[in-house]
Structures are given as structure tokens and as C-alpha cells.
Enzyme design. Sequence first.
Site, short mmCIF file in Angstrom:
data_model
loop_
_atom_site.label_atom_id
_atom_site.label_comp_id
_atom_site.label_asym_id
_atom_site.label_seq_id
_atom_site.Cartn_x
_atom_site.Cartn_y
_atom_site.Cartn_z
N CYS A 2 80.87 -6.36 46.09
CA CYS A 2 79.95 -6.38 44.97
C CYS A 2 80.68 -5.92 43.71
O CYS A 2 81.52 -5.03 43.74
CB CYS A 2 78.74 -5.49 45.16
N LYS A 594 86.98 -9.20 48.86
CA LYS A 594 88.34 -8.67 48.71
C LYS A 594 88.35 -7.14 48.75
O LYS A 594 89.28 -6.52 49.26
CB LYS A 594 88.91 -9.15 47.38
C1 AGP Z 1 93.50 -9.23 54.24
O1 AGP Z 1 93.78 -10.57 54.11
C2 AGP Z 1 92.12 -8.84 54.07
N1 AGP Z 1 91.49 -9.40 52.95
C3 AGP Z 1 91.78 -7.39 54.40
O2 AGP Z 1 92.16 -7.17 55.71
C4 AGP Z 1 92.35 -6.29 53.50
O3 AGP Z 1 93.73 -6.18 53.69
C5 AGP Z 1 91.63 -4.96 53.85
O4 AGP Z 1 90.27 -5.09 53.57
C6 AGP Z 1 92.20 -3.77 53.14
O5 AGP Z 1 92.08 -3.87 51.75
P1 AGP Z 1 92.90 -2.92 50.80
O6 AGP Z 1 94.34 -3.19 50.99
O7 AGP Z 1 92.40 -3.26 49.43
O8 AGP Z 1 92.55 -1.51 51.19
#
Ligand code: AGP
Length: 599
Positions: A2, A594
Site C-alpha cells: 500500500c 514490492k
Molecule cells: C523478491 O523477488 C521478492 N519481491 C521478495 O522476496 C523480497 O525480496 C522480500 O519481500 C524482501 O524485501 P526487502 O528486501 O525489501 O526487505
Amino acid sequence: MCGIFGIITDREQKLGPILVESGKRLAYRGYDSVGCATVTSDGTIDLRKGVGRIEDVSAELDFPAMRGRRGITQLRWATFGAPSYENAQPHLDSDGDMVGAHNGNVVNNVQLRELFLREGLAVRGTNDGETCVHAVERHFDRNGGDMLAAIRAAYDDLEGDYAFVITHREEHRLYAIKKGSGLVAGLGEGFACVSSDLPSILPLTRQVLYIRDGEIVVLSPQRVELYAVHDGAPIERQSERYDGPLEVAEKGGYPHFMLKEIHEQPVVAGELLHLLNGSRHVDRFLEMLTTGGDRPVYLVGCGTSYHACLLGAYYLNQLAGLAAVPVLGPQFIEQYSQSLGVADRAVFVSQSGETKDILNAVKVMRQRGGRVLGVLNVLGSTLMQASDVYLPLGCGYEISVPATKTFVNQAALFLYLAYRLAKRDTGELDALPSLLSQTLQATGEPSRQVARDLNDWRDMYYLGYGLSHPIALEGALKLKEITYAHCEGIFSSEFKHGPLSAVHDGYPVVFITAPGDEMMMINHVNEVTTRGGRAIAIAAEHTALRANVHDYLSLPPSDRFLSPILATIPAQLMAYHMSVARGLDPDFPRNLSKTLTVD
Ligand code: AGP
């Protein structure tokens, strides 16, 4: 997950284009639904919202035409309440005097909604963003129409971690509050704004103010005021100038951000090495990393960042003899919190610096008196502010939901630290950018071909041995994230202990192999091929390995420490091409966001 954006200006104008542009820059945070609200000089609220992506909903509801002096945009990643018109944000209060939106999670949402319904408030959906608005509304009358007092009272009712922005149609001010989720304010000529994240603010102004937990922001066109939620006292803090790059979220000729970001890897790796060589933070980081005596250092991450931690643990151990424990954020709390103390230190790795699972672990580390070392990509993030010392990844914005270039730089950063601790010449790593370019060149087309051949499979495995195991996990994560197929990454020697039973004619298994591990891997390959499986190798040229597999994605020659980083590229590309071949959008996979700011 969000994203919220709010703006207040000194004159009535077409706010729609600003709201849409800011919303697009937050789209990576959620794309289940989107909404905009504007408030005109005479206090009329125009609220438009719908299910789907901002481009589509904006075109359908004509967001650009919206006028006003105040505006709010919200991009939603659904948690409480399915994606629907009612649950799309922003939300109105019962009688349409207030409009607001949130990000994060209000964990007592269900109880509060029941209470509000009993009290006769007009609860329209099941979303916790609406709960934030009603929580303020409810205290507004009791506090004599004082918004600040109402928000402070609402704060006591709303459990969880969130940030929200709200305005009353009769008061030319915008209010926002931060509790656990990211919030930044911006101040420009004749306007002030607030957002979950910098990218939506920077095109408007570079004068920013990072909001801390427990602070209420009151925005008027010429001012950003801060108040402490616990006693309502004003807080003095000047805005600061952000001089970092203003990156444009453009695909630069590539069909998707993911492909663009994969191709940026040689450049950003070079920039990272340059940054680390010139950084005064590195010495402090290394000093803190090694001050724990015999205590192991924890490397804490989630998803892709966790895979970088796994690889980092190999690097630190194999190169520098340092005992490092890679661990998921929530697992760190569950498995280690009781034994943590002042001698402990943990490296928290996060692209966004806002992942709640990581910030929860940071909080526990703080409570136990240990040291917090941050590795992050988003400057100004909550993790950056919570760290005793941090190192930036220097990747620029990563827009596509699947992390690519940030993984490569996380891995490169750990390798650099291990080199430094081992007192090896970090100049050896200067070959990395060029090796990454060569890998893109060498594996680009073959990865596409293998992806095309495998595309009918909805199930496969990635196997890696030792240093390559984290890359197997990462390759499998990329694949399931953007193709929706099932794919598992496994330590290759473990395959025979169970999963081997899945293998039958043509069943695809990818073997990622670092120099020195080939002969070991040939055993694992043969266990699969003798049972009809299709073996795909990702490795530098090796005659014996090549003779035992069906497909070979050949990496340029390098050493066993650089090779796993190179192997990431064909794994990313295979996932990308399979996703595109299935007619999916790899940048915005369904159900995902993301930045995950919820538990
Ligand atoms: C990876 O392709 C994902 N989108 C996800 O696993 C991501 O790496 C995870 O949510 C951790 O995010 P961050 O590195 O912003 O903490």
C-alpha cells in the site's frame, strides 16, 4: 505494501495529474486497487476509486480532471477486505466530512468495525483504512472538532503498524501519522506533501522531512508541523535537502522494468564497488561486525534478501572464517531472541528498508541491547534510521516486484566485506561488472530458448551445492514469483533424500554449479537423468559436466566466489522469459507487493 500520498496547495488547481504521477511512483507498493480524492476551496470532496491498476482506473474515472487544493492518492495491496470498490481507498467518514487513506495493518480491525457499527457509524467495507477514518471521526466530535486531538485519541484505539493521511473538508490542512510504516513529508513553493516513500515526492521537491514513529504531521501549504502523539507537544525538526538522484521510472526501451533492471546489473555492481571503496562507513561496519568475540553474527533478511544472507554466510565463513547465521526476520525472533545480548550483532538486509518482518527483528535486537547493522537500498528508509551503521546498495530504484539488481549487489557487498575481513585485495572484485556483462551476453539467448522449451512444465527444481545453494533458492523464488508455477530450490545432495521421487520423463531440474563443485554435482545430475529427468546446468564450461546434462547455460570463467553471482543472471532470465511466454506481467505479479509493511 500500500502506498499513500497527500498534497496541500495554496491555490485551487488541477491536482489530478500530480495525484496520478505520484500514484504511479508508488505502484510497486500495491496494485489491487487505486483511488484519488480532492477537496476544493469550498470544501467539496471528489472521491474516485476502483479495482485495478492506476493506468486503467485513472483512464476510466478520469483522475487527471480532478481539481482541488488538497488531494490524496492510495495504492492498495489487499490484506483486510478483498479488492473491491468498497474496500478501495481513500475512504469517507460516515457523513462525508473527512476523507483519508492508510498503509499498513490495523490488527484489531474486526473488533473496531463491530464497535463502529454498534455506535451507528456508516461502515461501508471491511478494509482497515476505513477503520482509521472512522476512528478519527468518532473522536472528532468528542474533542470539539479538534483534528489533532481526534487523531491522538484514535492512535490509542488503532493497534498495529500503519501510517495514514486524513483531511476534514472544512479545515484547510492535511494530517498524517506514522506508526511503524514509512512516511516522508516534502515542502515546496506553495505546497506541502506527504508520502509512504520518497519517489513520489522528489519530482515535486527535494526539501524533505523524515517522519518518525509516534509523530503526527500537520501540513499547510507553507508549513510542515510535527507533534508527538503521546502528549501533543510540538516537535522541532527542520526539513533537509535530499541530493540523491531523481530517477525516472522509465523502461528505457525494455518491454519490462525487470528486464531493464537485469541489464543494469553490471553498472550498479560497478557503482557499488566504487561506493564501498570510498566509504568511511565500511570500516565502522567491519569493526562492529567483528566485535562479538566468539558469538556468531546473524544475517537477517526475507525473500530474496534472505538468499543474499545465505550466500553472505558462505562468503564470511569460507573467506574470513567468521561464523555467520543466515536467518529469516521472524525466525530470528522465534529462534534466537532469548539468547541475544549486548555482545551480539546482526546485519539486517532489506532492499526497501521497510519490510515489517525485518523491522520487528530489529526491534527485538534493540531490546536485547545488540548492535544493528543495516544493508539497504532505499536511503532514508526506516531500517536506515534504525541502524547503528548501514551500507547502501547503490542500485537506484528497483521498480519491478521481483528483486534482481538488488540481489546481485547484496551478494557483491557480502563478498566485498568477506574480502576485507580476509585481508584479500578487493581489487580482484573489479572484474565483476565485466563478468556480469559477459554473462548477460553469453546466457541471454540460451536462457530464452531453455525457458521456451520448459514452458509447459508447471513444476520443477533448482539444485545448488554449497555456494550455489542460495542461487538455487533465488532462481526458484524468481520462477514461482512471476510464472505462478511451482518450483523449489534445494541443496543438491538433499534431493535424493525425498524429492527425487518427483522425477519422471522430461522432468526439468536445473543444476547450479560453482567451479570446484562439478564432480560432486555430476553425481547429483546422474541421479536425476537416469530416472528420465532433464538436467539443465548453469556453470562455467566444464567438459565432464557438459557431457552429463541436456542443456548448458555457460558462464564466463571466474572463481568459485564470483561464479554464484554470475549464475543469478540466467536464473533471472529464465524466469523472466517463462513469465512473458505465459502472457504474464513479470513486473507486477498477482497478489504481490514490492514492499511488505505487514506481519
Ligand atoms: C523478491 O523477488 C521478492 N519481491 C521478495 O522476496 C523480497 O525480496 C522480500 O519481500 C524482501 O524485501 P526487502 O528486501 O525489501 O526487505
